[in-house]
Structure formats: structure tokens, C-alpha cells
Design a protein around this motif. Sequence first.
Motif, PDB file in Angstrom:
ATOM      1  N   SER A  38      51.013  32.846   0.829  1.00  0.00           N
ATOM      2  CA  SER A  38      50.560  32.253   2.533  1.00  0.00           C
ATOM      3  C   SER A  38      49.236  32.014   2.892  1.00  0.00           C
ATOM      4  N   ALA A  39      48.831  33.204   2.663  1.00  0.00           N
ATOM      5  CA  ALA A  39      47.077  33.491   3.419  1.00  0.00           C
ATOM      6  C   ALA A  39      45.743  33.299   2.484  1.00  0.00           C
ATOM      7  N   VAL A  40      46.805  33.199   1.008  1.00  0.00           N
ATOM      8  CA  VAL A  40      45.591  32.309   0.893  1.00  0.00           C
ATOM      9  C   VAL A  40      46.034  31.108   0.757  1.00  0.00           C
ATOM     10  N   GLU A  41      47.082  29.925   0.396  1.00  0.00           N
ATOM     11  CA  GLU A  41      46.771  28.907   1.298  1.00  0.00           C
ATOM     12  C   GLU A  41      46.303  28.816   2.219  1.00  0.00           C
ATOM     13  N   ARG A  42      46.286  29.603   3.391  1.00  0.00           N
ATOM     14  CA  ARG A  42      45.821  29.102   4.540  1.00  0.00           C
ATOM     15  C   ARG A  42      44.654  29.527   4.563  1.00  0.00           C
ATOM     16  N   ASP A  43      43.855  30.023   3.768  1.00  0.00           N
ATOM     17  CA  ASP A  43      42.487  30.363   3.685  1.00  0.00           C
ATOM     18  C   ASP A  43      41.703  28.771   3.304  1.00  0.00           C
ATOM     19  N   ALA A  44      42.202  28.424   2.102  1.00  0.00           N
ATOM     20  CA  ALA A  44      41.706  27.006   1.132  1.00  0.00           C
ATOM     21  C   ALA A  44      42.099  26.015   2.223  1.00  0.00           C
ATOM     22  N   LEU A  45      43.111  25.673   3.492  1.00  0.00           N
ATOM     23  CA  LEU A  45      43.243  24.470   4.120  1.00  0.00           C
ATOM     24  C   LEU A  45      42.368  25.197   5.362  1.00  0.00           C
ATOM     25  N   LEU A  46      42.131  25.678   6.074  1.00  0.00           N
ATOM     26  CA  LEU A  46      40.892  25.984   6.781  1.00  0.00           C
ATOM     27  C   LEU A  46      39.649  25.874   5.766  1.00  0.00           C
ATOM     28  N   ARG A  47      39.322  26.349   5.038  1.00  0.00           N
ATOM     29  CA  ARG A  47      38.021  26.506   4.572  1.00  0.00           C
ATOM     30  C   ARG A  47      37.299  25.433   3.772  1.00  0.00           C
ATOM     31  N   PHE A  48      38.340  24.668   3.336  1.00  0.00           N
ATOM     32  CA  PHE A  48      38.019  24.185   1.956  1.00  0.00           C
ATOM     33  C   PHE A  48      38.305  21.844   2.173  1.00  0.00           C
ATOM     34  N   THR A  49      39.850  22.563   2.356  1.00  0.00           N
ATOM     35  CA  THR A  49      40.714  20.764   1.866  1.00  0.00           C
ATOM     36  C   THR A  49      40.737  20.190   3.111  1.00  0.00           C
ATOM     37  N   ALA A  50      40.934  20.876   4.469  1.00  0.00           N
ATOM     38  CA  ALA A  50      41.308  20.236   5.559  1.00  0.00           C
ATOM     39  C   ALA A  50      40.718  20.704   7.327  1.00  0.00           C
ATOM     40  N   PRO A  51      39.542  21.012   6.740  1.00  0.00           N
ATOM     41  CA  PRO A  51      39.025  21.788   7.883  1.00  0.00           C
ATOM     42  C   PRO A  51      38.539  21.403   8.938  1.00  0.00           C
ATOM     43  N   HIS A  52      39.458  19.942   9.019  1.00  0.00           N
ATOM     44  CA  HIS A  52      39.150  18.528  10.347  1.00  0.00           C
ATOM     45  C   HIS A  52      40.298  18.703  11.081  1.00  0.00           C
ATOM     46  N   LEU A  53      41.622  19.379   9.673  1.00  0.00           N
ATOM     47  CA  LEU A  53      42.532  19.012  10.989  1.00  0.00           C
ATOM     48  C   LEU A  53      43.954  20.511  10.984  1.00  0.00           C
ATOM     49  N   VAL A  54      43.295  21.770  10.529  1.00  0.00           N
ATOM     50  CA  VAL A  54      43.179  22.774  10.371  1.00  0.00           C
ATOM     51  C   VAL A  54      42.490  23.528  11.275  1.00  0.00           C
ATOM     52  N   ALA A  55      42.617  24.457  11.704  1.00  0.00           N
ATOM     53  CA  ALA A  55      41.987  25.640  13.209  1.00  0.00           C
ATOM     54  C   ALA A  55      42.437  26.438  12.901  1.00  0.00           C
ATOM     55  N   ALA A  56      42.013  27.789  13.614  1.00  0.00           N
ATOM     56  CA  ALA A  56      42.546  28.901  14.084  1.00  0.00           C
ATOM     57  C   ALA A  56      43.314  28.555  15.598  1.00  0.00           C
ATOM     58  N   HIS A  57      44.362  29.671  16.011  1.00  0.00           N
ATOM     59  CA  HIS A  57      45.190  29.363  17.632  1.00  0.00           C
ATOM     60  C   HIS A  57      45.222  30.602  17.706  1.00  0.00           C
ATOM     61  N   PRO A  58      45.483  30.746  19.234  1.00  0.00           N
ATOM     62  CA  PRO A  58      45.430  31.968  19.335  1.00  0.00           C
ATOM     63  C   PRO A  58      46.883  32.211  19.776  1.00  0.00           C
ATOM     64  N   TYR A  59      47.870  33.109  19.983  1.00  0.00           N
ATOM     65  CA  TYR A  59      49.466  33.544  19.867  1.00  0.00           C
ATOM     66  C   TYR A  59      49.108  35.037  21.071  1.00  0.00           C
ATOM     67  N   VAL A  60      50.234  34.253  21.960  1.00  0.00           N
ATOM     68  CA  VAL A  60      50.176  36.157  22.778  1.00  0.00           C
ATOM     69  C   VAL A  60      51.998  36.850  22.833  1.00  0.00           C
ATOM     70  N   LEU A  61      52.089  37.903  22.864  1.00  0.00           N
ATOM     71  CA  LEU A  61      53.332  38.295  22.584  1.00  0.00           C
ATOM     72  C   LEU A  61      53.285  39.028  23.736  1.00  0.00           C
ATOM     73  N   PRO A  62      53.517  38.580  24.686  1.00  0.00           N
ATOM     74  CA  PRO A  62      53.797  39.756  26.353  1.00  0.00           C
ATOM     75  C   PRO A  62      54.271  41.121  25.718  1.00  0.00           C
ATOM     76  N   LEU A  63      54.233  41.307  26.251  1.00  0.00           N
ATOM     77  CA  LEU A  63      54.772  43.028  26.300  1.00  0.00           C
ATOM     78  C   LEU A  63      55.579  43.317  28.232  1.00  0.00           C
ATOM     79  N   THR A  64      56.916  42.877  27.280  1.00  0.00           N
ATOM     80  CA  THR A  64      57.394  42.844  28.964  1.00  0.00           C
ATOM     81  C   THR A  64      58.819  43.986  28.597  1.00  0.00           C
ATOM     82  N   PRO A  65      59.068  44.481  29.486  1.00  0.00           N
ATOM     83  CA  PRO A  65      60.288  45.708  29.345  1.00  0.00           C
ATOM     84  C   PRO A  65      61.771  45.297  27.917  1.00  0.00           C
ATOM     85  N   ASP A  66      61.639  43.760  28.194  1.00  0.00           N
ATOM     86  CA  ASP A  66      62.372  43.518  26.482  1.00  0.00           C
ATOM     87  C   ASP A  66      61.615  43.876  25.377  1.00  0.00           C
TER      88      ASP A  66
END
Length: 502
Positions: free
Chosen positions: A85-113
Motif C-alpha cells: 500500500s505504501a509503495v502504491e500510494r507513493d506512485a500515485l502521489l509522485r508519478f501517476t496521478a498527482p493531480h488527483l491524489v494528495a496528502a490530507h490531515p486526519y485528527v484522532l481526538p483523545l477523548t475519555p474513551d
Amino acid sequence: MNSSLNAARRRWELDEAGTDVVDVLVVGLGATGAGAALDAASRGLSVAAVDAHDLAFGSSRWSSKLIHGGLRYLASGQVGVAWESAVERDALLRFTAPHLVAAHPYVLPLTPDVPRAQAAALMTGYRLGDALRVAAGTPRRLLPGPSRLSAGRALALAPSLRADGLRGALLSWDGRVVDDARLVVALARTAAAHGARILTRCRALALAGDGARVRDELTGDEFDIRARTVINATGVWAGELTPSVVLRPSRGTHLVLRPGALGALRAGLHVPIPGERARFALVLPQADGRVYAGLTDEPLDGPVPDVPEAPESDVAFLLEVIGTALDRPLSRADVAGAFAGLRPLVDAVDAPEATGGRTADLSRRHAVLRSPDGVVTVVGGKLTTYRRMAEDAVDAACPDARASRTARLPLVGAGPVRPGAPGRLARRYGSESWAVRDLMRADPALAEPVALGITRAELVWAVRHEGALDAADLLDRRTRIGLVPEDRAAALPAAEAALAYA
């Protein structure tokens, strides 16, 4: 060869398909099938690819829109799947589809749960995932590493989080595709540019190792397509054409939340599912203001439908899980629409015992199978690894062909974007964004918005160049207007006008 797909090209390529013998016949035009057509065509093989419906009609358009490095698979010990998965993600981000694929931030809230021990284990997992990023060669400028956030910073990124008891959050980054269906369209068009015949509305009635009996769904005419080898890439429907293939389909449901339902959300959210060790609900804001929230993972029993429905039980489950992290619980009125996709998980003899019957615990590794009649079937996997699945399928079907080229082969639209291109068009069309803009300049009426910022010019472009044959193609796959029923109804006249205009 030209990459444009349209009704005229379909007609003349359909005539050729019934008379020629091709090297490879691909059945199914989701991500894997379109990827296999591109892989074979770019090796210099002659290719015909058919689908009973449209590009991305099946599971490929119902994904979570994640192009991810396989962190969840690390947690379950599937190191090989995570690495792939990491290798294929790299190919999409850098070479094959950089116009369609980009990095995105994700927040995991540290709740009491989320106990502190679990938070520490999750951060360790994020760091292991970042190590995979380094090993795959993805630069940090394209995919930043994980970090710990204060409660204030977490609330700045996700103001709808419940502040009471919030200890902070874990911030991670992963890939996302702007639109999974657009990725499939880009694959199909790139395959067409390399000479593949892309034939939608052509249903394979029967497969054999030397071809298929096919019906043109627009005319009802039946004919044979002869081929030296056949690849079944129909995903969750593979067993209907190759009975020796046994799958355990699972259903994944997503909600489409109305704009503003979660406030000014600037990052995605990972919300732990109670009672699960490494499963999370995903909340992903979209550029059009909608928010996708998913996903469930439930076994599908009985016949496999063409378009699965999202049951109300899944909707209620997702609202409840996501609400555990929010200041204001979501209500059913916040849900503008819902969609469900089916995963073609590979069955195994010991799967029920090994997984307790849960499809959520089945491996996402793909499989390439050869039936007694010689048909090669590729199943399993996920959107991120479509390219590797396609490569493996073509390797199995054509062992004497030259090596695959697709790991570094840019898709249509991946070239440089001219300065000044509108941002929304650039993110969806890449280097072709100015060509879409030129349609509006030639006819200012085409600049009129239809819905969600989408213009009439984009609908016309889809008819002329992206293989859209009817209003459903335009509203449900070339754009995603149709995810919300009222938006679809309002945009239907514009879609019908675009078909007539083009």
C-alpha cells in the motif's frame, strides 16, 4: 492515439472488436480492470476492455476516497499488504496521478474513551506507518509525519469536537483521491491513448480462455470478442462469470453529511469504534462542502446487487459512533445521502473459523487465479493497490510480455498545470483544466454552475472526452452530484442539455 472517449469512438471500436483477435480481453472497467487495460496496452499488447455498465459503475466509485499506506494492516500483522500500500500510494502521489491524489490531515481526538495506553500504541503505529513512507521513498514535503496536538489546536482543525475531557489529538497524514470515479476515468482514457478499446455498455455473457460472448446493452446485439487471453476484473461479481472463484463480499456504508453539519472542518477525523482494537470511523470533508462519513464492514448475504443500498441500521450506527466525539450529536436530518460499496474479499477454507465470520478481519491482499479454461481472475485488494493488482493479472495472463511500465506512467491530466488555472478545475482535471476553461470562453453559457460549483462545461467535456453516454454517467460518475437525491433532480435538466449540446 487520442485519449478522448465518446459515443462516436465507441461505435467504431465496437465494430472492430467483433472482427479482430486481441491479445488481451479485460472484463470489468473499475479501477483494477481499467488498470489492467492500461498495463497491457502500455506493454504494446492489443486490448479490448468491456463493462456491462459504465466506467467505475461498481465498487470503485464507492470507496472511502483514501489512498492509504496500510496502517490498519500493520496493526493486524499484514506487513506485506501495508508495504504494498505504501509503495502504491507513493506512485500515485509522485508519478501517476498527482493531480488527483494528495496528502490530507486526519485528527484522532483523545477523548475519555481513548485510554492513554491506547493513544501511545496508536502513535507508535503512526510512526511505523511513517517509517513505511520513508522506505517507499515518499518525501515528507508530500506526506508529512505524525504529531501530537494540544486540545486547542485540535479544536481549531475540528471545531465540532467535544471540548469537555479532550486531552488533545493525534495528527496523521495519508493520501486521498479527489474523486475515485475520476481516477478510473483517467485510467481508461490513458489506456485508450495507448490503443486499448474501451467499450462500456457491453455485457460479457460468457467467458472462455479465448474470448467472450458479449451483448451491446444499447442495441441488444450479441457478438463474440476473440482474444489470446482473458482477464476477469469484475470484482465482487467475478464468480458470476467464473464460478470457480469464491468470494465473501462485504458491505461498506458511507454517509453524505450536509455542508455545515460539522462546522468548519479543516481536517479529516478518525473516531475509534467502541469495542474495536484498530477500527475507526472516518470523517472526510469534501471540497464542495459535503462531508463523507464511514464506514461499516458487514457481510453481504444473498445475490450481489448492481447498486447496493445503505440500510438504515448502518446509518444509525455511523451517526452514533461519530457522535461520541462531537459537541453536538448528529441527527438523521444532517444526512443528505448515503452510499454503500461492496468489497470482493477473497474467501478461504478456514476463513469462518479464523475470523469468527467477520469480513472486517479478512485480509485485503489480492489474489490472481486461473480457472481450468484459462481465464485469469483478479480479486480482493483495494483501491490504493489497483495498479499492482493490474500488473499481477497481466503478468499471469501474458507471461512472455515485456515488463510493466505503469509504476511511473502519468495518467491523463498528470502533466504540468498552466499558471492561473482555477483551483477546483486543476484539482479535478490537472493539465486539462485550461481545455475545460476554454469551453467556457468559447460559450459563456457553459460557465453557468449546475451544482456544487460544477459547470455546464464540465458536463459537456465529459460527453466529448470522458465517455459519458447518458445523464446517469454525468451525475453519478463523472461528477458526484447524484449522491444527494435533491441535487441530482435539480441538475438532471442540465445533464440532458449537455448530452444534446455535445
